[in-house]
Design an enzyme around this catalytic site. Structure first.
Site, PDB file in Angstrom:
ATOM      1  CD  GLU A 146       5.674  -4.867  -1.219  1.00  9.32           C
ATOM      2  OE1 GLU A 146       5.649  -4.073  -2.150  1.00  9.32           O
ATOM      3  OE2 GLU A 146       4.696  -5.093  -0.506  1.00  9.32           O
TER       4      GLU A 146
ATOM      5  CG  HIS B  18       1.706   5.482   0.447  1.00 10.88           C
ATOM      6  ND1 HIS B  18       1.361   5.496  -0.886  1.00 10.88           N
ATOM      7  CD2 HIS B  18       1.880   4.175   0.768  1.00 10.88           C
ATOM      8  CE1 HIS B  18       1.331   4.247  -1.352  1.00 10.88           C
ATOM      9  NE2 HIS B  18       1.630   3.438  -0.363  1.00 10.88           N
TER      10      HIS B  18
ATOM     11  N   GLY C 267       1.570  -5.373  -4.173  1.00 10.34           N
ATOM     12  CA  GLY C 267       0.894  -6.656  -4.051  1.00 10.34           C
ATOM     13  C   GLY C 267       0.097  -6.778  -2.777  1.00 10.34           C
TER      14      GLY C 267
ATOM     15  NE  ARG D 292       5.581   1.110   2.449  1.00  5.19           N
ATOM     16  CZ  ARG D 292       4.489   0.800   1.819  1.00  5.19           C
ATOM     17  NH1 ARG D 292       3.349   1.299   2.205  1.00  5.19           N
ATOM     18  NH2 ARG D 292       4.531   0.012   0.777  1.00  5.19           N
TER      19      ARG D 292
ATOM     20  NE  ARG E 255       0.203   0.634   4.183  1.00  5.59           N
ATOM     21  CZ  ARG E 255       0.339   0.577   2.855  1.00  5.59           C
ATOM     22  NH1 ARG E 255      -0.385  -0.292   2.165  1.00  5.59           N
ATOM     23  NH2 ARG E 255       1.162   1.363   2.223  1.00  5.59           N
TER      24      ARG E 255
ATOM     25  CG  ASP F 167      -7.050   1.139 -11.144  1.00  6.27           C
ATOM     26  OD1 ASP F 167      -7.308  -0.041 -11.452  1.00  6.27           O
ATOM     27  OD2 ASP F 167      -6.615   1.977 -11.954  1.00  6.27           O
TER      28      ASP F 167
ATOM     29  CG  LEU G 286      -4.275  -4.042  -1.769  1.00  8.32           C
ATOM     30  CD1 LEU G 286      -3.495  -4.605  -2.952  1.00  8.32           C
ATOM     31  CD2 LEU G 286      -5.522  -3.332  -2.272  1.00  8.32           C
TER      32      LEU G 286
ATOM     33  N   GLY H  55     -13.592   0.701  -4.313  1.00  7.43           N
ATOM     34  CA  GLY H  55     -12.287   0.038  -4.252  1.00  7.43           C
ATOM     35  C   GLY H  55     -12.471  -1.410  -3.832  1.00  7.43           C
TER      36      GLY H  55
ATOM     37  CE  LYS I 262     -14.374  11.661  -3.847  1.00 10.55           C
ATOM     38  NZ  LYS I 262     -13.808  12.461  -2.752  1.00 10.55           N
TER      39      LYS I 262
ATOM     40  CB  ALA J  58      -2.518  -1.436  -4.949  1.00  7.32           C
ATOM     41  CD  GLN J  59       3.567   1.276  -8.437  1.00  7.69           C
ATOM     42  OE1 GLN J  59       4.668   0.876  -8.094  1.00  7.69           O
ATOM     43  NE2 GLN J  59       3.378   2.478  -8.919  1.00  7.69           N
TER      44      GLN J  59
ATOM     45  CG  HIS K 253       5.714   4.759  -0.632  1.00 10.35           C
ATOM     46  ND1 HIS K 253       6.962   4.698  -1.193  1.00 10.35           N
ATOM     47  CD2 HIS K 253       5.201   3.517  -0.709  1.00 10.35           C
ATOM     48  CE1 HIS K 253       7.182   3.456  -1.612  1.00 10.35           C
ATOM     49  NE2 HIS K 253       6.128   2.715  -1.326  1.00 10.35           N
TER      50      HIS K 253
HETATM   51  C1  FAD Z   1       0.144   4.389  -5.222  1.00  8.82           C
HETATM   52  C2  FAD Z   1      -0.353   3.396  -4.200  1.00  8.82           C
HETATM   53  C3  FAD Z   1       0.160   2.115  -4.168  1.00  8.82           C
HETATM   54  C4  FAD Z   1      -0.285   1.199  -3.214  1.00  8.82           C
HETATM   55  N1  FAD Z   1       0.210  -0.069  -3.224  1.00  8.82           N
HETATM   56  C5  FAD Z   1      -0.276  -0.964  -2.348  1.00  8.82           C
HETATM   57  C6  FAD Z   1       0.143  -2.324  -2.384  1.00  8.82           C
HETATM   58  O1  FAD Z   1       0.944  -2.708  -3.217  1.00  8.82           O
HETATM   59  N2  FAD Z   1      -0.375  -3.183  -1.479  1.00  8.82           N
HETATM   60  C7  FAD Z   1      -1.281  -2.809  -0.534  1.00  8.82           C
HETATM   61  O2  FAD Z   1      -1.714  -3.635   0.277  1.00  8.82           O
HETATM   62  N3  FAD Z   1      -1.717  -1.533  -0.483  1.00  8.82           N
HETATM   63  C8  FAD Z   1      -1.249  -0.617  -1.364  1.00  8.82           C
HETATM   64  N4  FAD Z   1      -1.699   0.671  -1.324  1.00  8.82           N
HETATM   65  C9  FAD Z   1      -2.773   1.010  -0.382  1.00  8.82           C
HETATM   66  C10 FAD Z   1      -4.071   0.427  -0.894  1.00  8.82           C
HETATM   67  O3  FAD Z   1      -4.133   0.557  -2.285  1.00  8.82           O
HETATM   68  C11 FAD Z   1      -5.279   1.103  -0.293  1.00  8.82           C
HETATM   69  O4  FAD Z   1      -5.154   1.236   1.084  1.00  8.82           O
HETATM   70  C12 FAD Z   1      -6.531   0.285  -0.587  1.00  8.82           C
HETATM   71  O5  FAD Z   1      -6.617   0.054  -1.961  1.00  8.82           O
HETATM   72  C13 FAD Z   1      -7.758   0.994  -0.100  1.00  8.82           C
HETATM   73  O6  FAD Z   1      -8.886   0.339  -0.602  1.00  8.82           O
HETATM   74  P1  FAD Z   1     -10.306   0.900  -0.246  1.00  8.82           P
HETATM   75  O7  FAD Z   1     -11.285   0.019  -0.901  1.00  8.82           O
HETATM   76  O8  FAD Z   1     -10.392   1.109   1.212  1.00  8.82           O
HETATM   77  O9  FAD Z   1     -10.313   2.376  -0.894  1.00  8.82           O
HETATM   78  P2  FAD Z   1     -10.090   2.868  -2.386  1.00  8.82           P
HETATM   79  O10 FAD Z   1      -9.597   1.803  -3.250  1.00  8.82           O
HETATM   80  O11 FAD Z   1      -9.303   4.121  -2.331  1.00  8.82           O
HETATM   81  O12 FAD Z   1     -11.569   3.214  -2.858  1.00  8.82           O
HETATM   82  C14 FAD Z   1     -12.271   4.290  -2.305  1.00  8.82           C
HETATM   83  C15 FAD Z   1     -13.567   4.467  -3.087  1.00  8.82           C
HETATM   84  O13 FAD Z   1     -14.427   5.339  -2.384  1.00  8.82           O
HETATM   85  C16 FAD Z   1     -14.991   6.266  -3.297  1.00  8.82           C
HETATM   86  N5  FAD Z   1     -15.376   7.455  -2.554  1.00  8.82           N
HETATM   87  C17 FAD Z   1     -14.633   8.241  -1.734  1.00  8.82           C
HETATM   88  N6  FAD Z   1     -15.400   9.196  -1.188  1.00  8.82           N
HETATM   89  C18 FAD Z   1     -16.648   9.010  -1.673  1.00  8.82           C
HETATM   90  C19 FAD Z   1     -17.879   9.672  -1.483  1.00  8.82           C
HETATM   91  N7  FAD Z   1     -18.015  10.734  -0.684  1.00  8.82           N
HETATM   92  N8  FAD Z   1     -18.974   9.216  -2.156  1.00  8.82           N
HETATM   93  C20 FAD Z   1     -18.882   8.152  -3.001  1.00  8.82           C
HETATM   94  N9  FAD Z   1     -17.729   7.483  -3.203  1.00  8.82           N
HETATM   95  C21 FAD Z   1     -16.636   7.911  -2.534  1.00  8.82           C
HETATM   96  C22 FAD Z   1     -13.912   6.501  -4.313  1.00  8.82           C
HETATM   97  O14 FAD Z   1     -14.432   7.071  -5.477  1.00  8.82           O
HETATM   98  C23 FAD Z   1     -13.395   5.075  -4.467  1.00  8.82           C
HETATM   99  O15 FAD Z   1     -14.231   4.381  -5.353  1.00  8.82           O
HETATM  100  C24 FAD Z   1      -1.258   1.599  -2.268  1.00  8.82           C
HETATM  101  C25 FAD Z   1      -1.787   2.883  -2.304  1.00  8.82           C
HETATM  102  C26 FAD Z   1      -1.350   3.785  -3.270  1.00  8.82           C
HETATM  103  C27 FAD Z   1      -1.924   5.164  -3.280  1.00  8.82           C
END
Ligand code: FAD
Length: 532
Positions: free
Chosen positions: A118, A352, A47, A291, A387, A42, A393, A12, A33, A44-45, A245
């Site tokens: 927001e 969420h 912003g 929220r 949060r 991916d 993000l 991510g 994974k 996140a809508q 959410h």
């Molecule tokens: C529907 C939705 C909308 C959102 N909208 C917003 C928004 O508008 N603004 C905002 O700030 N936040 C938003 N959020 C929250 C935000 O998207 C997440 O908190 C943030 O993207 C997390 O990023 P990350 O890199 O920590 O994890 P992620 O992007 O979830 O990535 C985690 C990665 O770890 C990998 N992984 C997990 N376990 C393992 C393992 N055991 N071995 C190998 N790989 C593993 C996964 O495959 C993935 O690639 C939203 C969340 C959701 C669900």
């Protein structure tokens, strides 16, 4: 054995930014994974929040974050993360992120970014790319990683366990304290486990909302990183604060997707099924309240009436704005036969975001030497008990960038001899058919007993049931060859236990944790993190 300077677990925003920064100092492996795009980033809508408007101030963003977090956030951490927002949004633009601009004919400068507001924000400060901000960010970062010769990408590879002292046969004079030397990694296609040895390991595995049956997350969000860190001896903090959410699409067959808060920012209203508005009686900010307040209000109103959903009515918002700003929601609603420009959308709250996680610093440093954490997996002190929208993000970006450039991300490491993965016997398919139902049961227990409005009695019931499930699944894990589903279910049980234990230890209501036995905040006793 595979050997790298840096092992990044997760693809991510947190994992990719750390990988790009670390690649300046050595070789990097990113393991993911599923496919690179399977992650919450991916999804996140709405912003990413930062102070980008001349009418806005850092103080206002800090205050909004602190208030949304029910005054549990760490002011100094909040200040540091927020003050780096503008520079790091610029970094994302330089990486190629195509944020929506005020005037498409003008450049991609910060001044020309279109901003929205927001829930919980007192100003317009959320930069976005239509309603697929996360996807745009992913495209830009992935393209940078793919063209970087220092970075090797392994999709369908899952970290099963961190390599620390507990795997190593100890000899006299061995390094005290816990140290990480990489991870045991399962190739989920071949089902083989291999050692990925690294000087530094980054846990960027995201959150754990999949422990709830109704959630908005990607299916990868099973809390693997938090569980691995916990099992290796790191502390986790504030696990009781699971943010729901307020507006996930409701469908009787359980299908759901997120209806961004930005829709309320543009003027959409929450209505009961009889068409009456209710948010004004819960909070002076009405539909734009933080929220936790909106989720609790909807939950209370639905329970009062025995309804399963309420409505989000966007019909008063300009049709042009709806079509151009929310194409994803438009497309998804249309799939379910709803024209959101003409009729209200059925919505209900869903799990969420995890405000808690691995206790870590602004530089991503954890309790375990050479192990970093960034993104939703971590708990830095930014979010406190809840949060603020679009701050996650930002947090992931800032912490991953810091970690990649911190002095402790450099330096040589002495490796011990690392034993091969123990592979126990066969995989007992017949037993697994029965035990695999535990995954569903965890979701149902967490949704029913550990949801938005909690009670100590139900929390205790939930704990004893989840502990039994953990014992069952852990026993299976110990005696069978390893599989993705087994490890995930075990991790989900570990994290569910942590959420319940943390919820039981907080005898007050604050932010995303509401318990009917103690419905008020108790600053004298509980204005502290819950650390396990
Ligand atoms: C529907 C939705 C909308 C959102 N909208 C917003 C928004 O508008 N603004 C905002 O700030 N936040 C938003 N959020 C929250 C935000 O998207 C997440 O908190 C943030 O993207 C997390 O990023 P990350 O890199 O920590 O994890 P992620 O992007 O979830 O990535 C985690 C990665 O770890 C990998 N992984 C997990 N376990 C393992 C393992 N055991 N071995 C190998 N790989 C593993 C996964 O495959 C993935 O690639 C939203 C969340 C959701 C669900």
């Amino acid at each position: 054995m595979k050997d790298f300077d840096y092992l990044v677990i997760g693809s991510g925003i947190a994992g990719l930014v750390y990988a790009i920064e670390s690649s300046k100092h050595g070789s990097v492996a990113i393991i993911s994974k599923k496919s690179l795009y399977d992650c919450n980033t991916d999804y996140a809508q709405g912003g990413i929040a930062a102070v980008l408007d001349s009418h806005d101030t850092f103080e206002a963003h800090i205050q909004d974050t602190y208030v949304a977090g029910a005054e549990l956030g760490k002011k100094e951490i909040i200040r540091q993360i927020i003050s780096e927002g503008p520079n790091l949004i610029k970094y994302l633009i330089e990486m190629g992120t195509d944020f929506t601009r005020r005037d498409e004919n003008y450049d991609r400068s910060l001044e020309n970014l279109s901003l929205t507001r927001e829930g919980g924000h007192s100003q317009k400060r959320v930069a976005y790319a239509a309603d697929s901000t996360g996807h745009q960010i992913m495209e830009a970062l992935i393209s940078n990683c793919k063209s970087n010769s220092n970075i090797t990408i392994f999709e369908n590879h899952m970290a099963v366990d961190l390599i620390t002292q507990h795997h190593i046969i100890q000899s006299d004079g061995f390094i005290p304290g816990i140290t990480c030397w990489g991870a045991y990694v399962l190739n989920t296609i071949s089902n083989q486990v291999e050692i990925y040895r690294a000087k530094k390991t980054m846990l960027a595995t995201g959150g754990a909302s999949c422990i709830y049956s109704h959630n908005t997350n990607s299916e990868i969000a099973t809390g693997d990183g938090m569980a691995m860190a916990r099992l290796a001896g790191a502390r986790l903090a504030n696990m009781e604060f699971v943010q729901f959410h307020p507006t996930a699409f409701y469908h009787a067959d359980g299908e759901t997707f997120l209806i961004s808060e930005a829709l309320r920012g543009e003027g959409a209203n929450l209505l009961l099924q009889d068409g009456s508005a209710f948010m004004e009686s819960y909070h002076p900010m009405g539909n734009l309240a933080p929220r936790d307040i909106v989720s609790q209000a909807i939950d209370a109103e639905l329970k009062k009436r025995g309804d399963k959903y309420c409505y989000l009515d966007a019909t008063s918002v300009d049709q042009e704005v709806l079509k151009t700003h929310f194409p994803y929601i438009d497309k998804k609603c249309t799939e379910y036969g709803i024209d959101f420009t003409k009729e209200p959308i059925p919505v209900a709250p869903a799990a969420h975001y995890f405000c808690g996680g691995i206790l870590s610093t602004i530089d991503g440093i954890t309790d375990i030497r050479n192990l970093f954490a960034a993104g939703e997996v971590a708990c830095t002190g930014l979010h406190g008990a809840n949060r603020l929208a679009s701050n996650s993000l930002l947090e992931a970006l800032v912490i991953a960038y810091h970690a990649g450039n911190h002095s402790s991300n450099l330096g040589e490491v002495t490796f011990p001899a690392i034993p091969e993965w123990r592979d126990q016997g066969q995989f007992n398919e017949n037993e697994w058919v029965v035990i695999s139902h535990n995954r569903e049961i965890i979701g149902t227990i967490m949704q029913g007993y550990v949801g938005i409005r909690r009670s100590r009695r139900l929390l205790k019931y939930a704990l004893s049931r989840i502990e039994n499930i953990f014992n069952e699944i852990n026993n299976f894990y110990q005696h069978n060859t390893v599989r993705k589903e087994v490890v995930e279910t075990r991790n989900m049980a570990v994290i569910a236990t942590m959420v319940i234990r943390s919820a039981l230890s907080r005898k007050e209501s604050r932010g995303a944790h509401f318990v009917i036995d103690h419905p008020h905040k108790d600053d004298a006793k509980y204005k502290i993190d819950t650390i396990i």
